[in-house]
Design an enzyme around this catalytic site. Sequence first.
Site, PDB file in Angstrom:
ATOM      1  N   ASP A  21      -7.327  -3.993  -1.884  1.00 12.80           N
ATOM      2  CA  ASP A  21      -8.692  -3.467  -1.980  1.00 12.80           C
ATOM      3  C   ASP A  21      -9.716  -4.514  -1.548  1.00 12.80           C
ATOM      4  OD1 ASP A  21     -10.604  -1.557  -2.544  1.00 12.80           O
ATOM      5  OD2 ASP A  21     -10.781  -2.127  -4.641  1.00 12.80           O
ATOM      6  N   ASN A  23     -11.440  -4.475   1.709  1.00 11.79           N
ATOM      7  CA  ASN A  23     -11.645  -4.683   3.149  1.00 11.79           C
ATOM      8  C   ASN A  23     -13.070  -4.327   3.579  1.00 11.79           C
ATOM      9  OD1 ASN A  23      -8.946  -5.305   3.170  1.00 11.79           O
ATOM     10  ND2 ASN A  23      -8.298  -3.428   4.194  1.00 11.79           N
ATOM     11  N   GLY A  24     -13.560  -3.181   3.094  1.00 18.01           N
ATOM     12  CA  GLY A  24     -14.892  -2.731   3.483  1.00 18.01           C
ATOM     13  C   GLY A  24     -15.975  -3.665   2.983  1.00 18.01           C
ATOM     14  N   ARG A  25     -15.858  -4.112   1.727  1.00 17.66           N
ATOM     15  CA  ARG A  25     -16.855  -5.022   1.166  1.00 17.66           C
ATOM     16  C   ARG A  25     -16.834  -6.374   1.866  1.00 17.66           C
ATOM     17  NH1 ARG A  25     -15.102  -4.012  -4.863  1.00 17.66           N
ATOM     18  NH2 ARG A  25     -13.516  -2.835  -3.743  1.00 17.66           N
ATOM     19  N   ARG A  34     -16.547  -1.529   8.761  1.00 16.29           N
ATOM     20  CA  ARG A  34     -15.418  -1.489   7.835  1.00 16.29           C
ATOM     21  C   ARG A  34     -14.096  -1.728   8.555  1.00 16.29           C
ATOM     22  NH1 ARG A  34     -16.027   0.614   2.826  1.00 16.29           N
ATOM     23  NH2 ARG A  34     -13.913   1.429   2.862  1.00 16.29           N
ATOM     24  N   HIS A  38     -10.578  -4.097   7.935  1.00 13.04           N
ATOM     25  CA  HIS A  38      -9.179  -3.673   7.977  1.00 13.04           C
ATOM     26  C   HIS A  38      -8.369  -4.535   8.950  1.00 13.04           C
ATOM     27  CE1 HIS A  38     -10.185  -0.387   5.407  1.00 13.04           C
ATOM     28  NE2 HIS A  38     -10.902   0.265   6.310  1.00 13.04           N
ATOM     29  N   LEU A 132      14.029  -8.943   1.860  1.00 13.68           N
ATOM     30  CA  LEU A 132      12.967  -8.175   1.207  1.00 13.68           C
ATOM     31  C   LEU A 132      12.885  -6.758   1.769  1.00 13.68           C
ATOM     32  CD1 LEU A 132      10.260  -8.156  -0.546  1.00 13.68           C
ATOM     33  CD2 LEU A 132       9.121  -8.813   1.586  1.00 13.68           C
TER      34      LEU A 132
END
Length: 246
Positions: A21, A23-25, A34, A38, A132
Amino acid sequence: MDFKSNIEIENLPSHIAVIMDGNGRWAKGKGASRIFGHKNAIKAVREVTEGCAELGVKYLTLYAFSTENWSRPQKEVNGLMQLLVYTIKNEINTLQKNNVKLQAIGDLSALPSNCQGELEEAMNQTKQNSGLTLTLALSYSGRWEIIEAVKSVAKTVAQGELSIDEIDNEIFRSHLVSSAIPDPELLIRTSGEMRISNFLLWQLAYTEIYITQKLWPDFRREDLQEAILAYQSRERRFGRISEQVN
């Protein structure tokens, strides 16, 4: 601080889930669009994936695109889908180098055909890797997964292959799209938000939650190591009392 040297390798969470969480900010803080945020989040994905592979974490699940994200402005959604195609194509060599197996969960049929194609190609190329397991949650939500599982269980009952009285936690879990992945032991959420945003609702029942104020594009493997150390400092009781655990 050297977080890595203090990690107890024998006490690693086998499955780490991440709500990526901020990315936009992050982009807004730099006066950019935005989608710029990303794009700059790819380095964080690479750092966390390589960091988990390096330590020996067995499963990493990244909340990449929720079913609710389809309601975002069309320009952003289109940009995200293009970025997804580009990233998957360009990260295959990194996945191979780190012996990472790629998987995906969610309503993948809702993705554009070129996204589906690149994703399938990458999963096929990495399916023999034994390190992984990296799972991307795409067009995914916890409620969607639970409803799909209910439908699957109901169909099995209707076909006479299962009785209602036989339904228990394990039976229900086997009908989840994520049934091949163990429940996360550690959930990391960036950007300081205090919610799980419809992510792995069934699986997070006893998951340890770690919240960091860092925005996702700034998250690095040292931050991953710090989160693991925080996890290792906690007592996991699963409803019992301390004396029973100890």
